[in-house]
Scaffold this motif. Structure first.
Motif, PDB file in Angstrom:
ATOM      1  N   MET A 149       0.853  -1.189   0.000  1.00 44.89           N
ATOM      2  CA  MET A 149       0.000   0.000   0.000  1.00 44.89           C
ATOM      3  C   MET A 149       0.893   1.245   0.000  1.00 44.89           C
ATOM      4  SD  MET A 149      -2.913   1.185   2.747  1.00 44.89           S
ATOM      5  CE  MET A 149      -3.830  -0.327   2.467  1.00 44.89           C
ATOM      6  N   SER A 150       0.560   2.196  -0.864  1.00 48.50           N
ATOM      7  CA  SER A 150       1.379   3.403  -0.954  1.00 48.50           C
ATOM      8  C   SER A 150       1.155   4.282   0.260  1.00 48.50           C
ATOM      9  CB  SER A 150       1.012   4.179  -2.223  1.00 48.50           C
ATOM     10  OG  SER A 150      -0.334   4.572  -2.185  1.00 48.50           O
ATOM     11  N   PRO A 151       2.143   5.096   0.598  1.00 45.63           N
ATOM     12  CA  PRO A 151       1.998   5.970   1.763  1.00 45.63           C
ATOM     13  C   PRO A 151       0.859   6.964   1.576  1.00 45.63           C
ATOM     14  CG  PRO A 151       4.278   5.878   1.001  1.00 45.63           C
ATOM     15  CD  PRO A 151       3.442   5.223  -0.052  1.00 45.63           C
ATOM     16  N   THR A 152       0.185   7.305   2.665  1.00 46.68           N
ATOM     17  CA  THR A 152      -0.863   8.304   2.597  1.00 46.68           C
ATOM     18  C   THR A 152      -0.229   9.685   2.467  1.00 46.68           C
ATOM     19  OG1 THR A 152      -0.934   8.658   4.983  1.00 46.68           O
ATOM     20  CG2 THR A 152      -2.294   6.868   4.084  1.00 46.68           C
ATOM     21  N   LEU A 153      -1.092  10.654   2.160  1.00 39.57           N
ATOM     22  CA  LEU A 153      -0.604  12.021   2.023  1.00 39.57           C
ATOM     23  C   LEU A 153       0.000  12.511   3.335  1.00 39.57           C
ATOM     24  CD1 LEU A 153      -0.577  14.123  -0.268  1.00 39.57           C
ATOM     25  CD2 LEU A 153      -2.651  15.089   0.703  1.00 39.57           C
ATOM     26  N   ALA A 154      -0.646  12.175   4.445  1.00 34.70           N
ATOM     27  CA  ALA A 154      -0.128  12.596   5.751  1.00 34.70           C
ATOM     28  C   ALA A 154       1.229  11.957   6.036  1.00 34.70           C
ATOM     29  CB  ALA A 154      -1.122  12.235   6.842  1.00 34.70           C
ATOM     30  N   ASP A 181      12.974  26.427   1.914  1.00 35.48           N
ATOM     31  CA  ASP A 181      11.816  27.316   2.062  1.00 35.48           C
ATOM     32  C   ASP A 181      10.597  26.800   1.293  1.00 35.48           C
ATOM     33  OD1 ASP A 181      13.193  28.955   3.728  1.00 35.48           O
ATOM     34  OD2 ASP A 181      13.506  30.583   2.294  1.00 35.48           O
ATOM     35  N   ALA A 182      10.801  26.417   0.034  1.00 35.26           N
ATOM     36  CA  ALA A 182       9.677  25.953  -0.782  1.00 35.26           C
ATOM     37  C   ALA A 182       9.055  24.670  -0.218  1.00 35.26           C
ATOM     38  CB  ALA A 182      10.111  25.760  -2.227  1.00 35.26           C
ATOM     39  N   PRO A 183       9.855  23.652   0.172  1.00 35.15           N
ATOM     40  CA  PRO A 183       9.237  22.464   0.784  1.00 35.15           C
ATOM     41  C   PRO A 183       8.484  22.769   2.070  1.00 35.15           C
ATOM     42  CG  PRO A 183      11.453  21.946   0.025  1.00 35.15           C
ATOM     43  CD  PRO A 183      11.290  23.426  -0.101  1.00 35.15           C
ATOM     44  N   ARG A 184       9.014  23.665   2.893  1.00 33.58           N
ATOM     45  CA  ARG A 184       8.305  24.000   4.130  1.00 33.58           C
ATOM     46  C   ARG A 184       6.981  24.717   3.825  1.00 33.58           C
ATOM     47  NH1 ARG A 184      11.275  22.736   8.442  1.00 33.58           N
ATOM     48  NH2 ARG A 184      13.568  22.677   8.259  1.00 33.58           N
ATOM     49  N   ALA A 185       6.991  25.592   2.830  1.00 35.27           N
ATOM     50  CA  ALA A 185       5.742  26.252   2.438  1.00 35.27           C
ATOM     51  C   ALA A 185       4.747  25.228   1.893  1.00 35.27           C
ATOM     52  CB  ALA A 185       6.029  27.329   1.395  1.00 35.27           C
ATOM     53  N   LEU A 186       5.252  24.241   1.152  1.00 31.91           N
ATOM     54  CA  LEU A 186       4.388  23.182   0.636  1.00 31.91           C
ATOM     55  C   LEU A 186       3.767  22.390   1.774  1.00 31.91           C
ATOM     56  CD1 LEU A 186       3.242  21.280  -1.521  1.00 31.91           C
ATOM     57  CD2 LEU A 186       5.460  20.089  -1.517  1.00 31.91           C
ATOM     58  N   LEU A 187       4.558  22.038   2.783  1.00 34.26           N
ATOM     59  CA  LEU A 187       4.025  21.304   3.921  1.00 34.26           C
ATOM     60  C   LEU A 187       2.900  22.080   4.599  1.00 34.26           C
ATOM     61  CD1 LEU A 187       7.306  19.899   5.500  1.00 34.26           C
ATOM     62  CD2 LEU A 187       5.468  18.567   4.454  1.00 34.26           C
ATOM     63  N   THR A 188       3.062  23.380   4.702  1.00 32.56           N
ATOM     64  CA  THR A 188       2.011  24.205   5.290  1.00 32.56           C
ATOM     65  C   THR A 188       0.740  24.128   4.458  1.00 32.56           C
ATOM     66  OG1 THR A 188       3.643  25.733   6.237  1.00 32.56           O
ATOM     67  CG2 THR A 188       1.393  26.547   5.985  1.00 32.56           C
ATOM     68  N   ARG A 189       0.881  24.224   3.117  1.00 33.79           N
ATOM     69  CA  ARG A 189      -0.290  24.142   2.244  1.00 33.79           C
ATOM     70  C   ARG A 189      -0.977  22.790   2.358  1.00 33.79           C
ATOM     71  NH1 ARG A 189       3.091  26.464  -1.582  1.00 33.79           N
ATOM     72  NH2 ARG A 189       3.221  24.542  -2.813  1.00 33.79           N
ATOM     73  N   VAL A 190      -0.195  21.723   2.362  1.00 39.44           N
ATOM     74  CA  VAL A 190      -0.763  20.381   2.429  1.00 39.44           C
ATOM     75  C   VAL A 190      -1.558  20.202   3.724  1.00 39.44           C
ATOM     76  CG1 VAL A 190      -0.202  17.926   2.637  1.00 39.44           C
ATOM     77  CG2 VAL A 190       0.966  19.334   0.928  1.00 39.44           C
ATOM     78  N   ARG A 191      -0.986  20.616   4.829  1.00 41.69           N
ATOM     79  CA  ARG A 191      -1.660  20.427   6.113  1.00 41.69           C
ATOM     80  C   ARG A 191      -2.888  21.326   6.239  1.00 41.69           C
ATOM     81  NH1 ARG A 191       4.187  19.932   9.112  1.00 41.69           N
ATOM     82  NH2 ARG A 191       4.344  17.643   8.977  1.00 41.69           N
ATOM     83  N   GLU A 192      -2.803  22.527   5.679  1.00 39.85           N
ATOM     84  CA  GLU A 192      -3.974  23.401   5.704  1.00 39.85           C
ATOM     85  C   GLU A 192      -5.100  22.821   4.856  1.00 39.85           C
ATOM     86  OE1 GLU A 192      -1.773  27.737   6.377  1.00 39.85           O
ATOM     87  OE2 GLU A 192      -2.364  27.088   4.359  1.00 39.85           O
ATOM     88  N   ARG A 193      -4.746  22.317   3.663  1.00 40.68           N
ATOM     89  CA  ARG A 193      -5.781  21.738   2.787  1.00 40.68           C
ATOM     90  C   ARG A 193      -6.397  20.491   3.419  1.00 40.68           C
ATOM     91  NH1 ARG A 193      -9.657  20.468   0.700  1.00 40.68           N
ATOM     92  NH2 ARG A 193     -10.173  20.204  -1.517  1.00 40.68           N
ATOM     93  N   ALA A 194      -5.576  19.704   4.114  1.00 35.47           N
ATOM     94  CA  ALA A 194      -6.083  18.487   4.746  1.00 35.47           C
ATOM     95  C   ALA A 194      -7.106  18.804   5.819  1.00 35.47           C
ATOM     96  CB  ALA A 194      -4.928  17.685   5.340  1.00 35.47           C
ATOM     97  N   GLY A 195      -7.049  19.992   6.407  1.00 33.90           N
ATOM     98  CA  GLY A 195      -7.989  20.365   7.449  1.00 33.90           C
ATOM     99  C   GLY A 195      -9.261  20.991   6.925  1.00 33.90           C
TER     100      GLY A 195
END
Length: 319
Positions: free
Chosen positions: A1-6, A29-43
């Motif tokens: 099973m592939s890893p989940t987005l989280a 900087d760009a990966p950290r900004a991406l992590l913020t977007r991913v976690r915000e969208r997940a919520g």
């Protein structure tokens, strides 16, 4: 099973934490900004799929959105750029509920239209009309860039005159390499071309997309004026909204690309071993972010079985 987005997001965060200040901010900087977007969208609402119509001045994004929605919702006109602020068309209420308000607030879209769901437009679909990405007004371009980074599915609307424009291919599509599943290229105003010319432009557009790293991106022709091709685009958008997979596919591809970029910055190639101080957990975390452990484990098990079949003790080997 592939890893989940989280799991991917956690693994990339672990890699960045392991790297600490050993990597320059231009890399992290760009990966950290991406992590913020991913976690915000997940919520936010998982019941809604955000489909953004992006394109250059005069490509007909607003007209195409009106054709998809079956109503005159997005402003059109001869004055350019027409779309200075993004607008959203929210279709119905999805079966699982979910308030689109916080999602639209996160997207920073104030202009909102609600329409009833129908056979072609499922509940839970959010259509965005973006400002022109080549606008001479800096604020317009910044709004478009922000939404390109946050949308689940990107529909790039091009016209026969500027479909090969470097501002599109070098400025946007190349940066989306590897995200074929969530990129659609629509040749609008196709009614201005003869059948042979249309086929030639579509073939060239597909060639350019492949060169940009999007060989499997869907390419189709449409005309907001005549309605040709609109049903095909509506069906594509409908399927994406009903499957509700675009968010995971989009941000999963973003996380994989970010993991590769960080790994490249660490010098994790065969000829260049990473520094020991960085290797403690960084490589493992990056591999997890890219989904490598599942493949590695499968290869390991297969190799053990083959080795046992060839060189194992005969009674055990027979068993």
């Amino acid at each position: 099973m592939s890893p989940t987005l989280a799991q991917r997001a956690d693994a990339l965060a672990a890699a960045l934490d392991a790297a600490g200040d050993r990597l320059p901010s231009t890399v992290t900087d760009a990966p950290r900004a991406l992590l913020t977007r991913v976690r915000e969208r997940a919520g936010l609402s998982a019941e809604h799929t955000v489909v953004a119509l992006a394109g250059a001045t005069g490509s007909g994004k607003s007209s195409l959105l009106n054709a998809l929605a079956g109503a005159d919702l997005a402003g059109t006109g001869v004055r350019r750029p027409t779309t200075s602020h993004p607008s959203a068309v929210v279709v119905g209420s999805p079966p699982g509920g979910g308030d689109p308000g916080p999602l639209l607030d996160w997207l920073e879209v104030a202009r909102r239209h609600a329409v009833a769901a129908g056979p072609g437009l499922p509940a839970g679909l959010v259509l965005l009309d973006l400002p022109d990405h080549d606008s001479v007004v800096v604020e317009h371009r910044e709004r478009a860039d922000r939404l390109v980074a946050r949308a689940d599915l990107l529909v790039w609307v091009v016209d026969p005159q500027k479909y090969a424009d470097a501002a599109l291919h070098e400025g946007y599509l190349r940066g989306l390499a590897g995200r074929d599943d969530v990129v659609v290229l629509v040749l609008n105003q196709a009614d201005r071309l003869g059948p042979a010319e249309r086929d030639a432009v579509l073939a060239d557009l597909a060639r350019l997309a492949a060169a940009d790293g999007l060989p499997r991106a869907r390419v189709l022709a449409a005309s907001a004026r005549t309605g040709d091709g609109v049903d095909a685009l509506r069906d594509l958008v409908r399927v994406a909204a009903e499957r509700r997979e675009s968010t995971t596919r989009r941000f999963g591809a973003d996380l994989r690309a970010a993991a590769r970029e960080v790994a490249d910055a660490c010098g994790t190639t065969a000829s260049r071993r990473p520094r020991a101080v960085v290797a403690d957990g960084l490589v493992d975390a990056l591999a997890a972010a890219a989904g490598v452990p599942t493949v590695v484990d499968a290869v390991r098990r297969s190799a053990v079985r083959r080795a046992g079949a060839h060189i194992g003790w005969p009674p055990v080997r027979w068993l």
